[in-house]
Design an enzyme around this catalytic site. Structure first.
Site, PDB file in Angstrom:
ATOM      1  N   LYS A  42      -8.378  -3.544   7.167  1.00  0.00           N
ATOM      2  CA  LYS A  42      -7.706  -3.583   8.461  1.00  0.00           C
ATOM      3  C   LYS A  42      -7.595  -4.995   9.024  1.00  0.00           C
ATOM      4  CE  LYS A  42      -9.775   0.810   9.987  1.00  0.00           C
ATOM      5  NZ  LYS A  42     -10.700   1.365  11.020  1.00  0.00           N
ATOM      6  N   ASP A 102     -15.172 -14.622   2.525  1.00  0.00           N
ATOM      7  CA  ASP A 102     -16.600 -14.883   2.737  1.00  0.00           C
ATOM      8  C   ASP A 102     -17.269 -15.041   1.370  1.00  0.00           C
ATOM      9  OD1 ASP A 102     -19.230 -14.940   3.569  1.00  0.00           O
ATOM     10  OD2 ASP A 102     -19.218 -13.000   4.555  1.00  0.00           O
TER      11      ASP A 102
HETATM   12  C1  PRP Z   1     -13.542  -8.028   5.213  1.00  0.00           C
HETATM   13  C2  PRP Z   1     -12.345  -8.968   5.230  1.00  0.00           C
HETATM   14  C3  PRP Z   1     -12.116  -9.291   3.792  1.00  0.00           C
HETATM   15  C4  PRP Z   1     -13.498  -9.212   3.190  1.00  0.00           C
HETATM   16  C5  PRP Z   1     -14.057 -10.574   3.007  1.00  0.00           C
HETATM   17  O1  PRP Z   1     -13.072  -6.730   5.047  1.00  0.00           O
HETATM   18  O2  PRP Z   1     -11.219  -8.349   5.817  1.00  0.00           O
HETATM   19  O3  PRP Z   1     -11.260  -8.370   3.183  1.00  0.00           O
HETATM   20  O4  PRP Z   1     -14.307  -8.450   4.090  1.00  0.00           O
HETATM   21  O5  PRP Z   1     -15.373 -10.542   2.535  1.00  0.00           O
HETATM   22  P1  PRP Z   1     -15.824 -11.041   1.108  1.00  0.00           P
HETATM   23  O6  PRP Z   1     -15.167 -12.377   0.836  1.00  0.00           O
HETATM   24  O7  PRP Z   1     -17.314 -11.180   1.245  1.00  0.00           O
HETATM   25  O8  PRP Z   1     -15.462 -10.005   0.097  1.00  0.00           O
HETATM   26  P2  PRP Z   1     -13.932  -5.433   5.418  1.00  0.00           P
HETATM   27  O9  PRP Z   1     -14.508  -4.863   4.165  1.00  0.00           O
HETATM   28  O10 PRP Z   1     -14.892  -5.734   6.513  1.00  0.00           O
HETATM   29  O11 PRP Z   1     -12.811  -4.436   5.905  1.00  0.00           O
HETATM   30  P3  PRP Z   1     -11.877  -4.534   7.199  1.00  0.00           P
HETATM   31  O12 PRP Z   1     -10.841  -5.607   6.900  1.00  0.00           O
HETATM   32  O13 PRP Z   1     -11.259  -3.183   7.285  1.00  0.00           O
HETATM   33  O14 PRP Z   1     -12.729  -4.894   8.384  1.00  0.00           O
END
Ligand code: PRP
Length: 178
Positions: A42, A102
């Protein structure tokens, strides 16, 4: 909601300027092409809305939903494909739009998926880049802002699915999540 924020890192004006800056670069770099913009839900929905309006090209817009945080404050090692992209990416120049990179695991997962499906090229425009968080070596091609290793929310980024509607990005007060 605003009272839960320790410090504002990037306000609406700064965010707008970042979208304009990257939109111009993407317009130049993809000149003559029709990229498939792939917004990662999202978190990237606001960044997508702002950035694509600064790209002066014909683009296709698609969405994909993956999940890595599962509602917490740290990224899990397990990436789930929640909702798949609706169109064929074979031979397409795909530009992934992320809200944050991240650990890099979500991005690696997406890049592998798109390459496996025959995408011609895959690049990434991330709103935020938390380089200190990396567990694997991977870089975004376009970065709005670098962020330090704090838990940030707002402008699409959540904690427990909240705060996505803040118009700015801020550091969440620690007592909210500890
Ligand atoms: C978050 C963000 C990225 C990912 C980054 O998504 O939107 O897609 O985490 O983290 P990483 O580099 O450690 O993999 P999340 O899983 O929180 O879903 P969301 O976008 O629905 O909040």
């Amino acid at each position: 909601m605003n009272n839960d924020i320790e410090e504002i890192l990037f306000d609406q004006q700064q965010i707008h300027e970042a979208a304009v800056r990257l939109g111009q670069r993407i317009t130049e770099d993809y000149a003559g092409q029709k990229p498939l913009v792939l917004s990662v839900l999202k978190g990237a929905y606001l960044w997508t809305a702002d950035l694509i309006r600064e790209i002066d090209l014909y683009v296709d817009l698609e969405f994909i939903k993956i999940s890595s945080y599962h509602g917490g404050v740290t990224s899990s090692n397990e990436i789930q494909l929640v909702t798949d992209v609706q169109s064929d990416v074979k031979d397409r120049d795909v530009l992934i739009l992320e809200d944050i990179v991240d650990t890099g695991q979500s991005l690696q997962f997406l890049k592998d998926l798109l390459k496996d499906r025959g995408a011609h090229s895959v690049q990434v425009a991330t709103f935020l880049d938390k380089k200190e968080g990396r567990k694997i070596e991977i870089d975004a091609d376009y970065v709005g802002f670098d962020v330090r290793n704090e838990f940030v929310v707002g402008y699409g980024l959540d904690y427990a699915d909240l705060y996505r509607n803040l118009p700015y990005v801020g550091i969440l007060k620690k007592d909210i999540y500890s």
